[in-house]
Design a protein around this motif. Structure first.
Motif, PDB file in Angstrom:
ATOM      1  N   ASP A 193      65.614 -69.418 -48.188  1.00  0.00           N
ATOM      2  CA  ASP A 193      64.412 -70.122 -47.748  1.00  0.00           C
ATOM      3  C   ASP A 193      64.728 -71.555 -47.352  1.00  0.00           C
ATOM      4  O   ASP A 193      63.877 -72.253 -46.817  1.00  0.00           O
ATOM      5  N   PHE A 246      53.422 -65.586 -45.967  1.00  0.00           N
ATOM      6  CA  PHE A 246      54.500 -65.927 -46.899  1.00  0.00           C
ATOM      7  C   PHE A 246      54.334 -67.351 -47.410  1.00  0.00           C
ATOM      8  O   PHE A 246      54.372 -67.603 -48.619  1.00  0.00           O
ATOM      9  N   GLU A 270      51.206 -67.761 -49.703  1.00  0.00           N
ATOM     10  CA  GLU A 270      51.401 -67.153 -51.017  1.00  0.00           C
ATOM     11  C   GLU A 270      52.399 -67.962 -51.849  1.00  0.00           C
ATOM     12  O   GLU A 270      52.188 -68.178 -53.039  1.00  0.00           O
ATOM     13  N   ARG A 271      53.467 -68.422 -51.211  1.00  0.00           N
ATOM     14  CA  ARG A 271      54.452 -69.239 -51.921  1.00  0.00           C
ATOM     15  C   ARG A 271      53.792 -70.515 -52.460  1.00  0.00           C
ATOM     16  O   ARG A 271      53.990 -70.875 -53.616  1.00  0.00           O
ATOM     17  N   GLU A 272      53.003 -71.175 -51.637  1.00  0.00           N
ATOM     18  CA  GLU A 272      52.328 -72.396 -52.070  1.00  0.00           C
ATOM     19  C   GLU A 272      51.348 -72.115 -53.207  1.00  0.00           C
ATOM     20  O   GLU A 272      51.252 -72.893 -54.165  1.00  0.00           O
ATOM     21  N   GLU A 291      53.415 -71.614 -56.322  1.00  0.00           N
ATOM     22  CA  GLU A 291      53.986 -72.894 -56.768  1.00  0.00           C
ATOM     23  C   GLU A 291      52.942 -73.764 -57.455  1.00  0.00           C
ATOM     24  O   GLU A 291      53.270 -74.506 -58.385  1.00  0.00           O
ATOM     25  N   ASP A 329      61.966 -70.012 -58.959  1.00  0.00           N
ATOM     26  CA  ASP A 329      61.945 -70.095 -57.493  1.00  0.00           C
ATOM     27  C   ASP A 329      62.198 -68.720 -56.881  1.00  0.00           C
ATOM     28  O   ASP A 329      61.540 -68.320 -55.916  1.00  0.00           O
ATOM     29  N   ILE A 379      59.082 -66.605 -57.246  1.00  0.00           N
ATOM     30  CA  ILE A 379      58.066 -67.040 -56.294  1.00  0.00           C
ATOM     31  C   ILE A 379      58.365 -66.476 -54.906  1.00  0.00           C
ATOM     32  O   ILE A 379      57.487 -65.937 -54.233  1.00  0.00           O
ATOM     33  N   ILE A 380      59.606 -66.609 -54.485  1.00  0.00           N
ATOM     34  CA  ILE A 380      59.995 -66.117 -53.160  1.00  0.00           C
ATOM     35  C   ILE A 380      59.800 -64.606 -53.066  1.00  0.00           C
ATOM     36  O   ILE A 380      59.266 -64.089 -52.080  1.00  0.00           O
ATOM     37  N   ALA A 424      56.065 -63.805 -52.869  1.00  0.00           N
ATOM     38  CA  ALA A 424      55.533 -64.208 -51.563  1.00  0.00           C
ATOM     39  C   ALA A 424      56.021 -63.265 -50.467  1.00  0.00           C
ATOM     40  O   ALA A 424      55.267 -62.930 -49.548  1.00  0.00           O
TER      41      ALA A 424
END
Length: 96
Positions: free
Chosen positions: A17, A58, A61-63, A66, A79, A82-83, A86
């Motif tokens: 990412d 993506f 959803e990641r935000e 987080e 991390d 999360i990835i 997402a």
């Protein structure tokens, strides 16, 4: 570390990412050790593919993950979780 990465990832594609940073550190590791890197790094956007909507799904959803209290951002395992989560959302949207 370079030998271990090659042993685990040889012939594989690793999606990042933050390709710029991951490539920088991978190049530093392998050039400093004189070992040939046996796997490829690619931007996660290649994996997501599809339209701008999939990339936006993506990122959104990641935000959201987080900002939740479920993860500690900038901790490698969190991390990665999360990835992954997402990506699941973004890739599920490709098949709708």
């Amino acid at each position: 570390m370079a030998y271990s990465l090659n042993r685990i990832l040889s012939g594989q594609v690793v999606y990042c990412d933050a390709l710029h940073w991951d490539s920088f550190w991978c190049n530093a590791l392998f050039s400093d050790t004189g070992i040939h890197q046996e796997f490829e790094l690619r931007d996660i956007q290649v994996l997501i593919g599809g339209s701008e909507n999939h990339l936006r799904a993506f990122i959104n959803e990641r935000e959201k993950l987080e900002d939740s209290d479920k993860f500690t951002v900038h901790r490698a395992l969190d991390d990665a979780k999360i990835i992954r989560k997402a990506l699941e959302v973004a890739l599920a949207g490709r098949h709708e």
